[in-house]
Design an enzyme around this catalytic site. Sequence first.
Site, PDB file in Angstrom:
ATOM      1  N   ASP A 232       0.817  -1.213   0.000  1.00 19.36           N
ATOM      2  CA  ASP A 232       0.000   0.000   0.000  1.00 19.36           C
ATOM      3  C   ASP A 232       0.852   1.265   0.000  1.00 19.36           C
ATOM      4  O   ASP A 232       0.706   2.137  -0.862  1.00 19.36           O
ATOM      5  CB  ASP A 232      -0.939   0.018   1.218  1.00 19.36           C
ATOM      6  CG  ASP A 232      -1.962  -1.109   1.185  1.00 19.36           C
ATOM      7  OD1 ASP A 232      -2.401  -1.472   0.084  1.00 19.36           O
ATOM      8  OD2 ASP A 232      -2.321  -1.618   2.263  1.00 19.36           O
TER       9      ASP A 232
ATOM     10  N   ARG B 246      -0.688   0.884  16.498  1.00 22.12           N
ATOM     11  CA  ARG B 246      -1.062   2.040  15.681  1.00 22.12           C
ATOM     12  C   ARG B 246      -1.006   3.370  16.450  1.00 22.12           C
ATOM     13  O   ARG B 246      -0.514   4.366  15.902  1.00 22.12           O
ATOM     14  CB  ARG B 246      -2.451   1.830  15.081  1.00 22.12           C
ATOM     15  CG  ARG B 246      -2.539   0.676  14.094  1.00 22.12           C
ATOM     16  CD  ARG B 246      -1.456   0.752  13.052  1.00 22.12           C
ATOM     17  NE  ARG B 246      -1.570  -0.291  12.041  1.00 22.12           N
ATOM     18  CZ  ARG B 246      -0.566  -1.033  11.628  1.00 22.12           C
ATOM     19  NH1 ARG B 246       0.639  -0.879  12.175  1.00 22.12           N
ATOM     20  NH2 ARG B 246      -0.727  -1.937  10.685  1.00 22.12           N
TER      21      ARG B 246
ATOM     22  N   ASP C  47      -7.616  -0.042  10.944  1.00 21.44           N
ATOM     23  CA  ASP C  47      -6.442   0.802  11.144  1.00 21.44           C
ATOM     24  C   ASP C  47      -6.680   2.255  10.758  1.00 21.44           C
ATOM     25  O   ASP C  47      -6.084   3.170  11.343  1.00 21.44           O
ATOM     26  CB  ASP C  47      -5.252   0.244  10.365  1.00 21.44           C
ATOM     27  CG  ASP C  47      -4.577  -0.906  11.087  1.00 21.44           C
ATOM     28  OD1 ASP C  47      -4.839  -1.073  12.291  1.00 21.44           O
ATOM     29  OD2 ASP C  47      -3.790  -1.628  10.453  1.00 21.44           O
TER      30      ASP C  47
ATOM     31  N   SER D 198      -2.026 -10.289   3.186  1.00 21.51           N
ATOM     32  CA  SER D 198      -1.912  -9.000   3.872  1.00 21.51           C
ATOM     33  C   SER D 198      -1.363  -9.289   5.262  1.00 21.51           C
ATOM     34  O   SER D 198      -1.997 -10.011   6.043  1.00 21.51           O
ATOM     35  CB  SER D 198      -3.281  -8.320   3.962  1.00 21.51           C
ATOM     36  OG  SER D 198      -3.187  -7.118   4.692  1.00 21.51           O
TER      37      SER D 198
END
Length: 409
Positions: free
Chosen positions: A18, A98, A127, A179
């Site tokens: 990404d 995160r 996320d 992923s």
Amino acid sequence: MDKKNIKKVVLAYSGGLDTSIIIPWLKENYNNCEVVAVSGNVGQADELEGLEEKALKTGASKLYIEDLTEEFVDDYIIPTMKAGAIYEEYLLGTSFARPIIAKRIVEIALAEGADAICHGCTGKGNDQVRFELAIKAFAPDMPVIAPWREWDIKSREEEIDYAEAHNVPLKINRETNYSKDKNLWHLSHEGLDLEDAWNEPQYEKKGFLEMGVSPLEAPDKPTYITMDFEKGVPVALNGEKMSAKDIILALNKLGGENGIGLLDIIENRLVGMKCRGVYETPGGTILYFAHNYLETLTLDKMTAHKKAELAITFADLVYNGQWFTPLREALSAFVDKTQENVTGTVRLKLYKGNIIKAGVKSDYALYSEELATFGEDDVYNQADSAGFINLFGLPIKVQAQVNAKNAKK
């Protein structure tokens, strides 16, 4: 947000699929803006290799690699573990990574005078919420660019097409395009064959597991370990004093070798859908187990039960990206109070994916062998229980009498 006002963007950069294509995409779609890449090191190890060269080659003006590992363990992992917070069996490996990354990105964005912050989270995932809530906590007016909510790319296959067209180097291919998210606490796998809930994870396939082995491939001989805690914090492994970070890393090795910490779940995402994930959390699984084992010895019943209730709330807050909230801080204060006597030593046996209790001791133990024994003792009068039962059962007795009286009418 007026695109022509965006001249410098700070990008949360992992070097994965990404964020690798986001750098050229930003320059194409935001007036050839300057892109400052930031990678938060939370223990993803080899994923950081060659990252600077890649970021600069694809158009970034610079790359910050920030070592957040000690802070990650001490200020995020350990408080969550002490709370016993678990979200639907998931030990929150991505969730609590995160906030710390986003916090550091905001600090750099403000120092750089950035016009916006960009992340590579999809519009389907959790996320995006975690990143953006943390950004709101420290830079409430900072614009956020989320390409997955803007661009025409619809799948990871189209992302790979874009990368190939723009000469962006990738470490993955179309056949191994899981992923993944990796840090010192865990590794997650999503996508490909795992999207069909009927498919068994390929634990025995070479290269699928990265932090350990399948229980089928673990040694036939058990591994014994001891862990010392002080006020709920791990301080020693097998008698050797270590930082919490080093204990987790050592447990990852021991747990991985013994097939510990594999989890296959269909979880309820914050955005409303169910999603299947396979997680490797060898050290974390052992740490949670050991800590809970010690608490059974040192916490009183009322505190233990209330703490278990609040652990669900704590886990929801972490999972939902609400780390920087008054409630999470208040719950952490409660947890710290409960941990004042959670000091002692735990012994465990690791064997083919299993964690087996092998002994626990503490100077603060509330367990009394003299009270609990089935042998003769001089401290407990068993006749006292009759009066206790009469009082405890009085409401039941009265209700039954009333019911019987009314049944005769």
